[in-house]
Design a protein around this motif. Structure first.
Motif, mmCIF file in Angstrom:
data_model
loop_
_atom_site.group_PDB
_atom_site.id
_atom_site.type_symbol
_atom_site.label_atom_id
_atom_site.label_comp_id
_atom_site.label_asym_id
_atom_site.label_seq_id
_atom_site.Cartn_x
_atom_site.Cartn_y
_atom_site.Cartn_z
ATOM 1 N N MET B 1 33.685 -52.704 24.343
ATOM 2 C CA MET B 1 32.809 -51.625 23.867
ATOM 3 C C MET B 1 33.643 -50.447 23.346
ATOM 4 S SD MET B 1 29.528 -51.211 23.712
ATOM 5 C CE MET B 1 28.323 -49.954 23.462
ATOM 6 N N THR B 5 33.833 -49.094 19.550
ATOM 7 C CA THR B 5 33.580 -47.695 19.174
ATOM 8 C C THR B 5 34.743 -47.142 18.363
ATOM 9 O OG1 THR B 5 32.494 -47.530 21.308
ATOM 10 C CG2 THR B 5 32.775 -45.499 20.088
ATOM 11 N N LEU B 8 34.508 -48.410 14.913
ATOM 12 C CA LEU B 8 33.443 -47.740 14.157
ATOM 13 C C LEU B 8 33.877 -46.342 13.731
ATOM 14 C CD1 LEU B 8 30.414 -48.912 16.298
ATOM 15 C CD2 LEU B 8 30.679 -49.311 13.883
ATOM 16 N N ILE B 9 34.576 -45.632 14.636
ATOM 17 C CA ILE B 9 35.052 -44.289 14.277
ATOM 18 C C ILE B 9 36.056 -44.389 13.125
ATOM 19 C CG2 ILE B 9 36.398 -42.321 15.112
ATOM 20 C CD1 ILE B 9 35.112 -42.790 17.849
ATOM 21 N N PHE B 93 28.667 -32.423 6.973
ATOM 22 C CA PHE B 93 28.775 -33.737 7.615
ATOM 23 C C PHE B 93 28.766 -33.605 9.135
ATOM 24 C CE2 PHE B 93 31.285 -37.608 8.763
ATOM 25 C CZ PHE B 93 30.300 -38.510 8.413
ATOM 26 N N PHE B 96 25.338 -32.940 10.152
ATOM 27 C CA PHE B 96 24.557 -34.185 10.049
ATOM 28 C C PHE B 96 24.798 -35.078 11.256
ATOM 29 C CE2 PHE B 96 24.125 -38.587 8.753
ATOM 30 C CZ PHE B 96 22.881 -38.591 8.164
ATOM 31 N N LEU B 97 26.082 -35.165 11.697
ATOM 32 C CA LEU B 97 26.398 -36.015 12.849
ATOM 33 C C LEU B 97 25.690 -35.523 14.099
ATOM 34 C CD1 LEU B 97 30.184 -36.886 12.529
ATOM 35 C CD2 LEU B 97 28.212 -38.316 12.072
ATOM 36 N N ASP B 100 22.118 -36.385 13.812
ATOM 37 C CA ASP B 100 22.036 -37.838 13.961
ATOM 38 C C ASP B 100 22.063 -38.228 15.434
ATOM 39 O OD1 ASP B 100 22.170 -40.505 13.528
ATOM 40 O OD2 ASP B 100 24.206 -40.534 12.731
ATOM 41 N N ALA B 101 23.025 -37.638 16.179
ATOM 42 C CA ALA B 101 23.160 -37.976 17.599
ATOM 43 C C ALA B 101 21.919 -37.569 18.382
ATOM 44 C CB ALA B 101 24.402 -37.297 18.180
ATOM 45 N N LEU B 102 21.312 -36.443 18.007
ATOM 46 C CA LEU B 102 20.158 -35.957 18.766
ATOM 47 C C LEU B 102 18.887 -36.741 18.432
ATOM 48 C CD1 LEU B 102 20.753 -32.119 18.552
ATOM 49 C CD2 LEU B 102 21.085 -33.608 20.522
ATOM 50 N N MET B 104 18.523 -39.801 16.660
ATOM 51 C CA MET B 104 18.484 -41.265 16.568
ATOM 52 C C MET B 104 17.898 -41.932 17.809
ATOM 53 S SD MET B 104 19.025 -43.673 14.546
ATOM 54 C CE MET B 104 20.145 -43.293 13.228
ATOM 55 N N LYS B 105 18.208 -41.365 18.997
ATOM 56 C CA LYS B 105 17.708 -41.958 20.253
ATOM 57 C C LYS B 105 16.178 -41.945 20.271
ATOM 58 C CE LYS B 105 19.801 -43.171 24.284
ATOM 59 N NZ LYS B 105 21.170 -43.595 24.521
ATOM 60 N N LEU B 108 14.716 -44.539 17.818
ATOM 61 C CA LEU B 108 14.822 -45.943 18.228
ATOM 62 C C LEU B 108 13.617 -46.377 19.043
ATOM 63 C CD1 LEU B 108 18.470 -46.750 19.252
ATOM 64 C CD2 LEU B 108 17.226 -47.322 17.213
ATOM 65 N N VAL B 111 10.627 -47.525 16.863
ATOM 66 C CA VAL B 111 10.683 -48.702 15.998
ATOM 67 C C VAL B 111 10.033 -49.871 16.720
ATOM 68 C CG1 VAL B 111 12.207 -50.303 14.816
ATOM 69 C CG2 VAL B 111 12.797 -47.907 14.939
ATOM 70 N N ALA B 113 9.224 -53.585 17.817
ATOM 71 C CA ALA B 113 10.046 -54.795 17.835
ATOM 72 C C ALA B 113 9.395 -55.853 16.963
ATOM 73 C CB ALA B 113 10.190 -55.298 19.255
#
Lengths: 102, 160
Positions: B1, B5, B8-9, B93, B96-97, B100-102, B104-105, B108, B111, B113
């Motif tokens: 994991m 990560t 990905l970074i 940027f 935006f990150l 995004d972090a706040l 996106m959870k 999810l 959405v 299934a």
């Protein structure tokens, strides 16, 4: 599994965001196209990450391969267009395109 | 994991470098490195075919096409980028990150299934049997791309 999904979606959104910012800010045609490529990378990461989290990795893989193959013909066409624009305007500046007439 | 990560970074860093670097050749090379990292990520997600395609086609072929175009068009030094972008881009940027972090959870959870059963068979069976229409579309798109490139590079008639 949600944590893994969150990780992939977070980075996919970061890639799409970086690409969109690049599209907004840059003026060089090749730079703009590189930004589009970055958005495409984000989309394929999104597809495969969702497939991985939802245990349907084979379908996601098929979709990503379809996308990659289409991306190649997109890149070839777009770069040919960029070369033609450069021959026409002698510059890679996107603002030069606004001055074209008829 | 942790390794995933880190990969990905690295992918995001090289992609941002590809957009921000001034030298076009360097940005094409960092785009190729980003593709390489994405291919390794695909391999680690049990998707070897997508990884192979990503590394060989995107990191290889598309980079060659980019370098060829840069060689044919010059390095684009005549294009004056606005200086503001180099300052504004990292700030926007980073903002935006954070968003995004706040967000996106929460997204999810909303959405729904997809209703799908467990996949069976090999990758080849899924590709040929379930996605035949996509393959026909791929062939059509490749043909369209070939004709487009041919049309763009055709020799001009005397009357043009």
């Amino acid at each position: 599994m949600t944590n893994t999904w969150y990780l992939y979606l977070f980075f996919a959104a970061a890639l799409v965001g970086a690409g969109l910012l690049g599209l907004l800010g840059k003026r060089n045609l090749i730079k703009l196209f590189i930004a589009i490529e970055v958005i495409g990378k984000g989309i394929s990461l999104l597809l495969l990450g969702t497939g991985f989290a939802k245990a349907s990795i084979l379908t996601a893989q098929a979709l990503v391969i379809t996308y990659i193959v289409i991306e190649v013909s997109l890149v070839a066409t777009a770069l040919a267009l960029i070369i033609n624009i450069y021959r026409h305007t002698k510059s890679l500046d996107i603002r030069g395109l606004a001055k074209l007439k008829g | 994991m942790i390794l995933q990560t880190a990969l990905l970074i690295g992918l995001v860093i090289f992609s941002v470098l590809a957009i921000l670097l001034k030298d076009l050749l360097k940005s094409a090379i960092s785009l190729a490195l980003a593709s390489l990292l994405l291919g390794i990520i695909f391999f680690r997600m049990n998707a070897p075919y997508a990884g192979v395609f990503e590394i060989s086609v995107v990191a290889g072929l598309i980079t060659v096409l980019f370098v060829l175009t840069i060689a044919l068009t010059g390095k684009g030094e005549d294009v004056r980028e606005s200086r503001l972008v180099n300052w504004v881009f990292p700030l926007v940027f980073a903002a935006f990150l954070v968003i995004d972090a706040l967000v996106m959870k929460g997204l999810l959870g909303q959405v729904p299934a997809l209703a799908s059963g467990a996949e069976s068979g090999s990758f080849g069976e899924v590709l040929w049997k379930a996605r035949t229409f996509d393959l026909v579309g791929q062939i059509a798109v490749i043909l369209a791309g070939v004709f487009a490139v041919l049309a763009l590079f055709r020799k001009r008639d005397k009357h043009d």
